[in-house]
Enzyme design. Structure first.
Site, PDB file in Angstrom:
ATOM      1  N   ASP A  32      -7.282  -2.171   0.972  1.00  0.00           N
ATOM      2  CA  ASP A  32      -6.868  -1.631  -0.106  1.00  0.00           C
ATOM      3  C   ASP A  32      -7.279  -2.133  -1.852  1.00  0.00           C
ATOM      4  OD1 ASP A  32      -4.989   0.246  -1.814  1.00  0.00           O
ATOM      5  OD2 ASP A  32      -3.134  -1.007  -1.762  1.00  0.00           O
ATOM      6  N   ARG A  45     -12.670   5.229 -10.467  1.00  0.00           N
ATOM      7  CA  ARG A  45     -11.828   4.923  -8.984  1.00  0.00           C
ATOM      8  C   ARG A  45     -12.719   4.402  -8.568  1.00  0.00           C
ATOM      9  NH1 ARG A  45      -6.151   4.423  -7.528  1.00  0.00           N
ATOM     10  NH2 ARG A  45      -7.131   5.559  -5.793  1.00  0.00           N
ATOM     11  N   GLU A  79      -1.801  10.454   4.802  1.00  0.00           N
ATOM     12  CA  GLU A  79      -0.865  10.674   4.106  1.00  0.00           C
ATOM     13  C   GLU A  79      -2.192  11.057   1.808  1.00  0.00           C
ATOM     14  OE1 GLU A  79       1.241  10.403   6.586  1.00  0.00           O
ATOM     15  OE2 GLU A  79       0.387   8.610   5.733  1.00  0.00           O
ATOM     16  N   ASN A  80      -3.494  10.261   2.218  1.00  0.00           N
ATOM     17  CA  ASN A  80      -4.340   9.986   1.389  1.00  0.00           C
ATOM     18  C   ASN A  80      -5.458  11.367   0.819  1.00  0.00           C
ATOM     19  OD1 ASN A  80      -5.739   6.808   2.508  1.00  0.00           O
ATOM     20  ND2 ASN A  80      -4.506   7.266   0.971  1.00  0.00           N
ATOM     21  N   LEU A 206       3.126  -1.010   5.345  1.00  0.00           N
ATOM     22  CA  LEU A 206       2.276  -0.894   6.340  1.00  0.00           C
ATOM     23  C   LEU A 206       1.480   1.103   6.049  1.00  0.00           C
ATOM     24  CD1 LEU A 206       4.569  -2.130   9.699  1.00  0.00           C
ATOM     25  CD2 LEU A 206       2.254  -3.254   8.159  1.00  0.00           C
ATOM     26  N   SER A 207       2.371   1.380   5.145  1.00  0.00           N
ATOM     27  CA  SER A 207       1.720   2.654   5.180  1.00  0.00           C
ATOM     28  C   SER A 207       0.808   3.035   6.205  1.00  0.00           C
ATOM     29  CB  SER A 207       0.194   2.788   3.945  1.00  0.00           C
ATOM     30  OG  SER A 207       1.034   1.744   2.668  1.00  0.00           O
TER      31      SER A 207
END
Ligand code: IPE
Ligand code: IPE
Ligand code: MG
Length: 264
Positions: A32, A45, A79-80, A206-207
Site C-alpha cells: 500500500d 497516482r 473492492e478496488n 486488513l482490507s
C-alpha cells in the site's frame, strides 16, 4: 498432526500449534501507498503503481535469498473496482505487461506462480495468460509467489462454503463440517498460513485480505510507502518478527526453542 488432504504443506494453527521457527515460511504483504508516494512527488497516482513494480521485483528476489518459501502479494482487492475507471484500466494493463515480461525470468529462477481471487471477472485473455503462467511454473520449488488479484477474504470464504454446500447437495446429506473441510476449498489451500503479514503505507487494517489464514499471523505495519520498501525495510520486519513470542494460546513456559536458528 492433522494435515489437509489436498495440500501436505497446510497445517492449521488452531488445530495444532506450529513448531517455532526464526524465519517466516510464508510472508503476506499488502503493498500500500503507491498513490501517496506519487502524489508527494506531484506525479499522477499511476506513476506510483509503475514504481511499485520495481519493489515487487526486489522483494521477490530478497525473499528468495532469505529462504522464504511462500510470498503472497495483494495486488488488487475485490473492492478496488470502486476506483476511477482510468486507474483500474491502468492496473489491469500493468498486471498483464508485468506477467508477460517477468514470467520467463521467474521460471528460470525456480519460482512457482499462483494467482488467487475471483478470476472470472477478468477478460478472457488475462485469464488465459494466468493459466499459462501457472502451468509453466507449476513444478518449480524454490519459492511460491502468490498474487492476489480481485481477491477478497469474504469472497474466498463464501466460495469455499458454496463448494461445501454443493457437495452436500450432491451427497443428499448434510455432513458434519470442521475447519479442515472448509480450508480445503480456500483459494490458497496449497500454502501454510502466513507467519508474517506486512502492510506498508501506514494504514493498520486488513482490507479484506486473508481473513481466515491470519488467525495467528504476526501483523507488522510500517509507514513506508510500497515504492520505498526495500530489502533493508524487509529485514527490519524480519527482526521484529524474530522478537515475537508465538504462543498460539499457550503460556511462555510451554514453548520450545525456535528450530531454524540461522538468520533468514
Ligand atoms: C496500493 O497502493 C496499490 C493498489 C491498491 C493497487 P494505493 O493505490 O492504495 O496507494 P494509496 O494508498 O492510495 O497511497
Ligand atoms: C489494499 O489497499 C488492497 C491492495 C493493496 C491491493 P487499499 O489501498 O485498496 O486499501 P484501503 O481501501 O485503504 O483499505
Ligand atoms: Mg491504498
Amino acid at each position: 498432526m492433522r494435515v489437509c488432504e489436498t495440500a501436505m504443506t497446510y497445517t492449521s494453527s488452531t488445530i495444532e500449534a506450529p513448531a517455532a521457527a526464526q524465519c517466516p515460511r510464508h510472508i503476506a504483504i499488502i503493498m500500500d501507498g503507491n498513490g501517496r508516494w506519487a502524489t508527494q512527488r506531484r506525479l499522477p497516482r499511476v506513476a506510483g503503481h509503475t514504481k511499485g513494480v520495481e519493489t515487487v521485483r526486489s522483494m521477490v528476489e530478497a525473499c528468495v535469498r532469505r529462504n522464504v518459501s511462500y510470498l503472497t502479494l495483494f495486488a488488487f482487492s475485490s473492492e478496488n473496482w470502486r476506483r476511477p475507471t482510468d486507474e483500474v484500466s491502468f492496473l489491469m494493463r500493468l498486471f498483464v505487461s508485468v506477467l508477460e515480461r517477468e514470467i520467463g525470468k521467474m521460471h528460470a529462477n525456480g519460482i512457482r506462480l499462483r494467482v488467487i481471487g475471483d478470476l472470472t471477472k477478468f477478460e478472457s485473455h488475462i485469464q488465459e495468460l494466468i493459466r499459462c503462467a501457472e502451468a509453466k511454473t507449476a513444478n518449480n520449488q524454490r519459492m511460491t509467489l502468490t498474487i492476489a488479484a480481485n481477491y477478497g477474504g469474504r469472497w474466498d470464504l463464501t466460495q469455499a462454503a458454496y463448494k461445501l454446500a454443493a457437495q452436500a447437495v450432491a451427497a443428499k446429506e448434510v455432513p458434519s463440517i470442521d475447519e479442515v473441510d472448509l480450508s480445503k476449498h480456500l483459494a490458497m489451500a496449497y500454502a501454510p498460513e502466513p507467519d508474517l503479514f506486512i502492510r506498508t503505507g501506514g494504514e493498520q487494517r486488513l482490507s479484506n485480505f486473508l481473513l481466515w489464514q491470519f488467525a495467528y499471523t504476526e501483523l507488522y505495519f510500517t509507514d513506508t510507502f510500497w515504492p520505498d520498501f526495500d530489502a533493508q525495510a524487509l529485514d527490519l520486519a524480519l527482526d521484529w518478527y524474530r522478537q515475537r513470542e508465538r504462543r498460539f494460546g499457550r503460556i511462555s513456559a510451554q514453548l520450545e526453542a525456535p528450530k531454524n536458528l540461522l538468520s533468514c
